[in-house]
Design an enzyme around this catalytic site. Structure first.
Site, PDB file in Angstrom:
ATOM      1  N   ASP A  13       6.876 -33.069  21.886  1.00  0.00           N
ATOM      2  CA  ASP A  13       6.765 -31.619  21.925  1.00  0.00           C
ATOM      3  C   ASP A  13       8.115 -30.920  22.022  1.00  0.00           C
ATOM      4  O   ASP A  13       8.240 -29.868  22.644  1.00  0.00           O
ATOM      5  CB  ASP A  13       5.863 -31.177  23.100  1.00  0.00           C
ATOM      6  CG  ASP A  13       4.499 -31.836  23.015  1.00  0.00           C
ATOM      7  OD1 ASP A  13       4.006 -31.994  21.890  1.00  0.00           O
ATOM      8  OD2 ASP A  13       3.943 -32.197  24.072  1.00  0.00           O
ATOM      9  N   LYS A  16      10.229 -30.610  17.075  1.00  0.00           N
ATOM     10  CA  LYS A  16      10.847 -31.354  15.967  1.00  0.00           C
ATOM     11  C   LYS A  16      10.503 -30.707  14.629  1.00  0.00           C
ATOM     12  O   LYS A  16      11.325 -30.652  13.720  1.00  0.00           O
ATOM     13  CB  LYS A  16      10.344 -32.811  15.973  1.00  0.00           C
ATOM     14  CG  LYS A  16      10.747 -33.589  17.210  1.00  0.00           C
ATOM     15  CD  LYS A  16      10.132 -34.980  17.228  1.00  0.00           C
ATOM     16  CE  LYS A  16       8.652 -35.027  17.572  1.00  0.00           C
ATOM     17  NZ  LYS A  16       8.294 -34.631  18.926  1.00  0.00           N
ATOM     18  N   HIS A  41       2.951 -30.416  15.183  1.00  0.00           N
ATOM     19  CA  HIS A  41       4.231 -29.822  14.789  1.00  0.00           C
ATOM     20  C   HIS A  41       3.997 -28.407  14.266  1.00  0.00           C
ATOM     21  O   HIS A  41       3.262 -28.204  13.306  1.00  0.00           O
ATOM     22  CB  HIS A  41       4.914 -30.692  13.729  1.00  0.00           C
ATOM     23  CG  HIS A  41       5.268 -32.063  14.240  1.00  0.00           C
ATOM     24  ND1 HIS A  41       5.817 -33.042  13.462  1.00  0.00           N
ATOM     25  CD2 HIS A  41       5.145 -32.608  15.475  1.00  0.00           C
ATOM     26  CE1 HIS A  41       6.016 -34.125  14.197  1.00  0.00           C
ATOM     27  NE2 HIS A  41       5.606 -33.884  15.417  1.00  0.00           N
ATOM     28  N   GLN A 223       6.042 -37.853  17.911  1.00  0.00           N
ATOM     29  CA  GLN A 223       6.150 -38.359  19.287  1.00  0.00           C
ATOM     30  C   GLN A 223       7.642 -38.379  19.676  1.00  0.00           C
ATOM     31  O   GLN A 223       8.396 -37.606  19.127  1.00  0.00           O
ATOM     32  CB  GLN A 223       5.503 -39.754  19.442  1.00  0.00           C
ATOM     33  CG  GLN A 223       3.978 -39.741  19.377  1.00  0.00           C
ATOM     34  CD  GLN A 223       3.423 -39.488  18.001  1.00  0.00           C
ATOM     35  OE1 GLN A 223       3.761 -40.184  17.053  1.00  0.00           O
ATOM     36  NE2 GLN A 223       2.573 -38.493  17.876  1.00  0.00           N
TER      37      GLN A 223
END
Ligand code: IMO
Ligand code: MG
Length: 449
Positions: A13, A16, A41, A223
């Protein structure tokens, strides 16, 4: 031309997606190399917000080839929904390619994910419940069904026939739950398979070809480092390899093709799910970060646990990923604190730990963070600032200090979710030039920023 990898430095989180979107505007190929619908995302372009779970964020760029590589686990229903919502919004899927070797998350995986969590009781991991772990279990057990099988209905029937009795025995005999009926499953999967078939192909060959012909390749990490199944805080991890090394597994791109590895780090640290979190703030400061940072899961809506930035973990992340730069996000969220804190070491039983104990993460239990305290910056709106130099002096000092501790430069700083809320510190090349920076060396010498 070196490939660029974007990874999360902590527990996910980190935003990205935003950085991938930004750096990816000049990429020829964007590859997602691992994970599945456990990822969330978010990318904001102008007035539009896009939330991706499976499709690489690069799909927003009509020129970019988007590859979902072998290491991913794909829930066909979620993927088709995501594709439909993009087409409805006028986004073309012509450039989407799905590896025939990526594994399929089937309804029994999601069911088992939930049942296993319930069975673990107090030791539950807090998974996203999307079936990611059980799908990777089948992959490793060589019981998996892959995308190439899904889109070949004869093969799908054969594979299901072999695996379903095993899954049903687990569901009924161990978990006292309902079995799945093969024909019902096939009927559900057939229309999804038909929709996905045109996109399923040999993506390793495609990516390999792109690399040898000098294309700009960007890897979208999902992740994050501390969720890596080997290098993370096991067992409170996901079941894949989110670290930069994972980018070379099943993508057709060798390690030597990687030029830059950028770590996305929040100005503070968050975690969803269970597991030790040394800098977690269980007070109103943590609540303040959560509210200001909208720290609620994109995938599950769960409130995220929030704390001060953990640079012991960050330095580990720099080392294990070979980071050549960091992208510092959510800087705006920290505005208004009198003082901001950076964890620089842990203390346990009178012993000072300066290295992240990745070899024995049980050492993290009961660790007390040791903080360096920096002056905060006023509660002013910094979200519309357009030059790094115009940030409040203490905000700049914070970024400099984080980069100094990390030992690699801060190449981008984010002050809000929009593309234009991103600042490039002085001396740093614009994101588009990152593909041309020499391989494996910091974007600029670390002492510059
Ligand atoms: P992005 O890409 C944050 C966490 C879950 C849980 C653990 C295992 O958005 O950064 P899983 O469902 O993977 O078996 O759950 O991993 N987790 C994430 N946390 N962001 C993610 O992805 C995550 N993907 C998995 O919360 O603790
Ligand atoms: Mg997430």
């Amino acid at each position: 031309m070196g490939a660029v990898v974007v990874v999360g430095t902590h527990w996910g989180d980190e935003a990205k997606g935003k950085f991938v979107d930004l750096i990816g505007q000049d990429a020829d190929v964007v590859i997602r190399y691992g994970g599945g619908p456990n990822a969330g995302h978010t990318v904001i372009v102008g007035e539009n917000t896009y939330k991706f779970h499976l499709i690489p964020s690069g799909i927003l760029n009509p020129k970019t080839l988007c590859i979902m590589a072998d290491g991913m686990v794909i829930d066909p229903a979620t993927l088709v929904k995501e594709m439909e919502s993009l087409t409805e919004r006028g986004i073309s899927l012509d450039n989407l390619r799905i590896s025939q070797n990526a594994h399929v998350i089937l309804p029994y995986h999601a069911k088992l994910d939930k049942l296993e969590e319930i069975a673990k009781g107090g030791a539950a991991l807090g998974t996203t419940g999307r079936g990611v772990g059980p799908c990777y279990v089948d992959k490793a057990a060589r019981l998996g069904i892959r995308m190439g099988d899904l889109v070949n209905l004869t093969r799908l029937r054969e594979k299901l026939k072999a695996v379903l009795p095993h899954k049903n025995a687990l569901l009924t005999k161990i978990y006292d739950s309902e079995p799945f009926d093969q024909e019902t499953l096939l009927a559900e999967l057939t229309p999804l398979a038909e929709k996905l078939a045109p996109y399923v192909t040999d993506t390793q060959a495609l990516a390999g070809e792109a690399q040898t012909s000098g294309k700009r390749i960007l890897f979208e990490g999902a992740q994050a480092t501390l969720l890596d199944i080997d290098g993370g805080t096991y067992p409170y991890v996901t079941s894949s390899h989110p670290i930069s090394g994972g980018a070379t597994i099943g993508t057709g791109i060798p390690p030597t093709a990687i030029g830059q590895v950028l770590g996305v780090v929040k100005a503070y640290t968050t975690r969803v799910g269970a597991g030790t979190f040394p800098t977690e703030l269980l007070d109103e400061k943590g609540d303040r970060i959560r509210e200001r940072g909208h720290e609620y899961g994109t995938t599950t809506g769960r409130p995220r646990r929030c704390g001060w930035l953990d640079t012991v973990a960050l330095r580990y992340s720099v080392r294990v990923n070979g980071l050549t730069g960091i992208c510092v996000g959510h800087l705006d969220v920290l505005a208004g604190f009198d003082k901001v804190q950076i964890c620089v070491a842990y203390r346990k039983n009178g012993v000072r730990l300066t290295e992240f104990p990745a070899g024995d993460v049980s050492l993290l239990d009961g660790c007390e963070p040791e903080y360096e305290i920096l002056p905060g910056w006023q509660d002013v709106d910094i979200t519309n600032i357009t030059r790094f130099e115009d940030l409040p002096v203490n905000a700049r000092a914070y970024v400099h200090r984080v980069a100094e501790i990390a030992g690699v430069p801060a190449v981008l700083v984010s002050i809000g979710p929009r593309r234009d809320q991103t600042l490039v510190p002085p001396g740093i090349p614009a994101p588009r030039h990152l593909f041309h920076v020499a391989s494996g060396v910091p974007v600029v010498p670390a002492n510059v920023v």
